[in-house]
Design a protein around this motif. Structure first.
Motif, PDB file in Angstrom:
ATOM      1  N   PRO A  39       0.798  -1.235   0.000  1.00  0.00           N
ATOM      2  CA  PRO A  39       0.000   0.000   0.000  1.00  0.00           C
ATOM      3  C   PRO A  39       0.825   1.275   0.000  1.00  0.00           C
ATOM      4  O   PRO A  39       0.335   2.325  -0.441  1.00  0.00           O
ATOM      5  CB  PRO A  39      -0.830  -0.115   1.287  1.00  0.00           C
ATOM      6  CG  PRO A  39      -0.884  -1.572   1.586  1.00  0.00           C
ATOM      7  CD  PRO A  39       0.425  -2.131   1.113  1.00  0.00           C
ATOM      8  N   TRP A  42       2.097   1.131  -4.217  1.00  0.00           N
ATOM      9  CA  TRP A  42       1.332   1.024  -5.453  1.00  0.00           C
ATOM     10  C   TRP A  42       0.675   2.338  -5.916  1.00  0.00           C
ATOM     11  O   TRP A  42       0.500   2.516  -7.127  1.00  0.00           O
ATOM     12  CB  TRP A  42       0.330  -0.123  -5.406  1.00  0.00           C
ATOM     13  CG  TRP A  42      -0.899   0.051  -4.575  1.00  0.00           C
ATOM     14  CD1 TRP A  42      -1.818   1.071  -4.633  1.00  0.00           C
ATOM     15  CD2 TRP A  42      -1.399  -0.852  -3.589  1.00  0.00           C
ATOM     16  NE1 TRP A  42      -2.832   0.865  -3.743  1.00  0.00           N
ATOM     17  CE2 TRP A  42      -2.601  -0.311  -3.095  1.00  0.00           C
ATOM     18  CE3 TRP A  42      -0.950  -2.066  -3.086  1.00  0.00           C
ATOM     19  CZ2 TRP A  42      -3.361  -0.939  -2.111  1.00  0.00           C
ATOM     20  CZ3 TRP A  42      -1.701  -2.696  -2.107  1.00  0.00           C
ATOM     21  CH2 TRP A  42      -2.878  -2.143  -1.620  1.00  0.00           C
ATOM     22  N   PRO A  43       0.290   3.303  -5.043  1.00  0.00           N
ATOM     23  CA  PRO A  43      -0.339   4.512  -5.600  1.00  0.00           C
ATOM     24  C   PRO A  43       0.560   5.247  -6.590  1.00  0.00           C
ATOM     25  O   PRO A  43       0.125   5.616  -7.693  1.00  0.00           O
ATOM     26  CB  PRO A  43      -0.628   5.352  -4.349  1.00  0.00           C
ATOM     27  CG  PRO A  43      -0.762   4.352  -3.244  1.00  0.00           C
ATOM     28  CD  PRO A  43       0.256   3.295  -3.565  1.00  0.00           C
ATOM     29  N   ILE A  46       1.036   3.094  -9.842  1.00  0.00           N
ATOM     30  CA  ILE A  46      -0.144   3.069 -10.704  1.00  0.00           C
ATOM     31  C   ILE A  46      -0.316   4.403 -11.420  1.00  0.00           C
ATOM     32  O   ILE A  46      -0.618   4.450 -12.619  1.00  0.00           O
ATOM     33  CB  ILE A  46      -1.391   2.695  -9.882  1.00  0.00           C
ATOM     34  CG1 ILE A  46      -1.345   1.198  -9.536  1.00  0.00           C
ATOM     35  CG2 ILE A  46      -2.668   3.039 -10.635  1.00  0.00           C
ATOM     36  CD1 ILE A  46      -2.438   0.746  -8.601  1.00  0.00           C
ATOM     37  N   ASP A  47      -0.130   5.506 -10.707  1.00  0.00           N
ATOM     38  CA  ASP A  47      -0.229   6.817 -11.359  1.00  0.00           C
ATOM     39  C   ASP A  47       0.784   6.935 -12.499  1.00  0.00           C
ATOM     40  O   ASP A  47       0.470   7.451 -13.578  1.00  0.00           O
ATOM     41  CB  ASP A  47       0.005   7.929 -10.342  1.00  0.00           C
ATOM     42  CG  ASP A  47      -1.164   8.108  -9.387  1.00  0.00           C
ATOM     43  OD1 ASP A  47      -2.267   7.622  -9.712  1.00  0.00           O
ATOM     44  OD2 ASP A  47      -0.981   8.715  -8.323  1.00  0.00           O
ATOM     45  N   ALA A  68      -6.933   5.039 -12.922  1.00  0.00           N
ATOM     46  CA  ALA A  68      -6.069   4.864 -11.760  1.00  0.00           C
ATOM     47  C   ALA A  68      -6.864   4.335 -10.569  1.00  0.00           C
ATOM     48  O   ALA A  68      -6.390   3.461  -9.836  1.00  0.00           O
ATOM     49  CB  ALA A  68      -5.395   6.192 -11.404  1.00  0.00           C
ATOM     50  N   ASP A  69      -8.080   4.839 -10.372  1.00  0.00           N
ATOM     51  CA  ASP A  69      -8.917   4.361  -9.270  1.00  0.00           C
ATOM     52  C   ASP A  69      -9.251   2.886  -9.440  1.00  0.00           C
ATOM     53  O   ASP A  69      -9.254   2.111  -8.470  1.00  0.00           O
ATOM     54  CB  ASP A  69     -10.218   5.172  -9.185  1.00  0.00           C
ATOM     55  CG  ASP A  69     -10.004   6.566  -8.621  1.00  0.00           C
ATOM     56  OD1 ASP A  69      -8.932   6.799  -8.010  1.00  0.00           O
ATOM     57  OD2 ASP A  69     -10.906   7.410  -8.795  1.00  0.00           O
ATOM     58  N   ARG A  72      -6.165   0.862  -8.625  1.00  0.00           N
ATOM     59  CA  ARG A  72      -5.934   0.849  -7.170  1.00  0.00           C
ATOM     60  C   ARG A  72      -6.901  -0.097  -6.472  1.00  0.00           C
ATOM     61  O   ARG A  72      -6.519  -0.798  -5.524  1.00  0.00           O
ATOM     62  CB  ARG A  72      -6.056   2.268  -6.606  1.00  0.00           C
ATOM     63  CG  ARG A  72      -4.804   3.118  -6.811  1.00  0.00           C
ATOM     64  CD  ARG A  72      -4.847   4.383  -5.985  1.00  0.00           C
ATOM     65  NE  ARG A  72      -5.798   5.346  -6.523  1.00  0.00           N
ATOM     66  CZ  ARG A  72      -5.479   6.286  -7.412  1.00  0.00           C
ATOM     67  NH1 ARG A  72      -4.240   6.391  -7.847  1.00  0.00           N
ATOM     68  NH2 ARG A  72      -6.406   7.127  -7.855  1.00  0.00           N
ATOM     69  N   LYS A  73      -8.156  -0.129  -6.952  1.00  0.00           N
ATOM     70  CA  LYS A  73      -9.130  -1.055  -6.366  1.00  0.00           C
ATOM     71  C   LYS A  73      -8.701  -2.496  -6.616  1.00  0.00           C
ATOM     72  O   LYS A  73      -8.817  -3.355  -5.719  1.00  0.00           O
ATOM     73  CB  LYS A  73     -10.505  -0.803  -6.981  1.00  0.00           C
ATOM     74  CG  LYS A  73     -11.619  -1.710  -6.453  1.00  0.00           C
ATOM     75  CD  LYS A  73     -11.872  -1.473  -4.961  1.00  0.00           C
ATOM     76  CE  LYS A  73     -13.177  -2.098  -4.495  1.00  0.00           C
ATOM     77  NZ  LYS A  73     -13.291  -3.526  -4.755  1.00  0.00           N
ATOM     78  N   ALA A  75      -5.643  -3.522  -6.968  1.00  0.00           N
ATOM     79  CA  ALA A  75      -4.501  -3.761  -6.090  1.00  0.00           C
ATOM     80  C   ALA A  75      -4.962  -4.001  -4.654  1.00  0.00           C
ATOM     81  O   ALA A  75      -4.459  -4.906  -3.973  1.00  0.00           O
ATOM     82  CB  ALA A  75      -3.534  -2.582  -6.150  1.00  0.00           C
ATOM     83  N   GLU A  76      -5.912  -3.208  -4.184  1.00  0.00           N
ATOM     84  CA  GLU A  76      -6.421  -3.382  -2.822  1.00  0.00           C
ATOM     85  C   GLU A  76      -7.064  -4.749  -2.641  1.00  0.00           C
ATOM     86  O   GLU A  76      -6.826  -5.436  -1.637  1.00  0.00           O
ATOM     87  CB  GLU A  76      -7.437  -2.278  -2.509  1.00  0.00           C
ATOM     88  CG  GLU A  76      -6.822  -0.888  -2.373  1.00  0.00           C
ATOM     89  CD  GLU A  76      -7.876   0.203  -2.333  1.00  0.00           C
ATOM     90  OE1 GLU A  76      -9.079  -0.143  -2.420  1.00  0.00           O
ATOM     91  OE2 GLU A  76      -7.498   1.386  -2.230  1.00  0.00           O
TER      92      GLU A  76
END
Length: 215
Positions: A39, A42-43, A46-47, A68-69, A72-73, A75-76
């Motif tokens: 966590p 990855w932000p 990913i960006d 990107a959202d 991220r989802k 990845a989460e």
């Protein structure tokens, strides 16, 4: 996978017991982008991938943010299920867009529960999906439970997805351990792209054959 503590062999004493591997190695084709499922990491990753992938397009800031959202989802969700890394590819090969992904997950049995054999996983998968292709295969890293299937998103999919997705899951037993390593491949498969999906499944199998256990 956690790094094991290596037992020291005492001269003249019994041999040190075998230990599980501390890591694994996997080779993917050029263009497959790796995202470590941490966590804290990855932000930014990913960006960077979104900006680089859309830099030659007329994508709006809103589209970039939505993509990107979504990543991220993904990845989460993967991280919550034990995922340690994922790979993404979006390429155009001979004017044909190719999109695929891979999530690598470490599976651990619940406390005070035996891991069971890979054949038990295969039996469970067969029971859940009558039309799925479930087999046991021998690969360089060891035997694996192979699960090939295609799923259509639900009509109320929150992302509005309507395209079926072809999945190839391969479950490996981590040597000298009760852990399992799961390679989960996927690719969107509209009806016109089914022949390409079959070729990608072959590629996924080739990637799985590169898996190596590291001491």
């Amino acid at each position: 996978m956690t790094n094991p503590s290596h037992a020291e062999a005492v001269t003249g004493g019994p041999e040190a017991p075998p230990v599980p591997p501390s890591d694994y190695r996997l080779a993917v084709p050029e263009g497959w982008e790796r995202v470590v499922l941490d966590p804290d990491r990855w932000p930014h990753r990913i960006d960077k991938l979104v900006n680089r992938g859309l830099r030659r397009t007329k994508a709006t800031p809103q589209l970039k943010a939505a993509l990107a959202d979504r990543l991220r989802k993904q990845a989460e969700d993967a991280h919550a299920n034990g995922g340690v890394e994922m790979y993404l590819v979006n390429q155009v090969i001979g004017q044909v867009p190719v999109s695929a992904g891979l999530v690598v997950t470490v599976l651990r049995p619940p406390p005070d529960t035996a891991a069971g054999d890979l054949s038990d996983i295969a039996l469970s998968l067969r029971a859940r999906g009558a039309a799925d292709d479930v087999t046991m295969v021998d690969l360089p890293a060891g035997p694996a439970a192979r699960h090939l299937y295609r799923r259509r998103p639900a009509s109320d999919d929150p992302d509005g997805n309507k395209v079926p997705v072809t999945h190839l899951d391969l479950y490996f037993a981590v040597p000298q351990s009760d852990q399992r390593l799961l390679l989960s491949f996927s690719t969107p498969t509209p009806p016109s792209m089914e022949p390409l999906a079959d070729a990608l499944v072959t590629l996924f199998g080739s990637i799985a054959r590169t898996l190596q256990w590291m001491a």
